[in-house]
Scaffold this active site. Structure first.
Site, short mmCIF file in Angstrom:
data_model
loop_
_atom_site.label_atom_id
_atom_site.label_comp_id
_atom_site.label_asym_id
_atom_site.label_seq_id
_atom_site.Cartn_x
_atom_site.Cartn_y
_atom_site.Cartn_z
NE ARG A 23 -0.43 -0.18 5.01
CZ ARG A 23 -0.16 0.91 5.73
NH1 ARG A 23 -0.54 2.09 5.29
NH2 ARG A 23 0.48 0.81 6.89
CE1 TYR B 298 6.48 10.41 10.34
CE2 TYR B 298 8.69 11.36 10.27
CZ TYR B 298 7.71 10.56 9.72
OH TYR B 298 7.97 9.90 8.54
CE LYS C 275 10.99 7.05 6.99
NZ LYS C 275 10.91 5.99 5.97
#
Length: 259
Positions: free
Chosen positions: A18, A158, A164
């Site tokens: 997805r 977050y 990241k």
């Protein structure tokens, strides 16, 4: 891009049933590649979506393989690449897209959530690169990591952004350490991408509705950047993370939209 460069090559996109991963898988198939679709948990909605995606890719005339694997588990990653070797015999592109994290501040994360954060979003990607090396070395393959602006800018809910950022550093390091093996490593840092997770993001970022519509990124735009980094046209790009955010991060101040 070089005509027919992707034809009959094989791309693995982790977490591709997805969202952004799904768009990347479609783009590779449309460009002529065979695709390995990966999802984490058997028997759930992701498996169902992966089956539909594989059917769609096969209707394009390309081969598609649906393989369940939790990248946070080393043995599961080993099984994933063993299956790829068995069914495909090669791999040309490794797209590190899978991610998993709660929406909450770092200081509120439970120990199990912290471990999940690191195991899926850092260790899992490293496991994939390590296990992919024998296949990628044979093809002079490409690795592309999918990052986000959370790697560079604070968002109170977050914590994924910290991983990241770590992986963007890993992209640079792997690009150097794997250069002699002719394996290319780069990243794509997406802005605010219109996926199903956008609805969740709105619950934690009240000001997001004030951002002009033209600054929201479509998943296909991330996929385009990924394919570019896998194409010979990008041969001069080495160890970089390209920002695809429609210019959102270019300036600190933006006037509010006129009503």
């Amino acid at each position: 891009m070089e005509w027919n460069f992707f034809k009959d090559k094989v791309a693995l996109i982790t977490g591709s049933s997805r969202g952004i991963g799904c768009s990347i898988a479609r783009k590779f198939a449309f460009s002529g590649a065979d695709v390995v679709v990966n999802y984490r948990k058997a028997g759930g909605k992701s498996q169902e979506q992966g089956e539909l995606l594989c059917k769609e890719i096969q209707e394009m005339g390309r081969r598609a393989y649906l393989i369940q694997a939790d990248i946070s588990v080393r043995n599961s990653v080993k099984d994933l690449f063993h299956d790829i070797q068995e069914c495909c015999g090669r791999m040309d592109f490794l797209i590190l897209n899978a991610a998993r994290a709660p929406f909450k501040p770092l200081e509120r994360l439970l120990e199990r959530e912290l471990r999940q954060l690191v195991e899926t979003n850092y260790l899992g990607n490293i496991f994939c690169i390590q296990e992919a090396l024998p296949l990628l070395e044979k093809t002079g393959g490409k690795v592309v990591f999918i990052s986000s602006l959370g790697s560079r800018f604070y968002n109170p809910a977050y914590p994924l952004g910290t991983m990241k950022a770590a992986m963007e550093s890993a992209v640079r390091d792997f690009a150097e350490s794997l250069a002699e093996r002719k394996i290319s490593v780069n990243g794509v840092c997406g802005g605010i991408v219109m996926t199903d997770s956008f609805k969740v993001l709105r619950q934690y970022w009240e000001e997001i509705d004030q951002i002009p519509d033209e600054l929201f990124v479509q998943p296909d735009e991330i996929a385009d950047a990924v394919l570019f980094l896998c194409d010979p046209a990008s041969k001069g790009i080495h160890g970089q993370t390209i920002v695809v955010d429609r210019g959102l991060s270019n300036r600190l101040y933006r006037p509010l939209p006129k009503k």
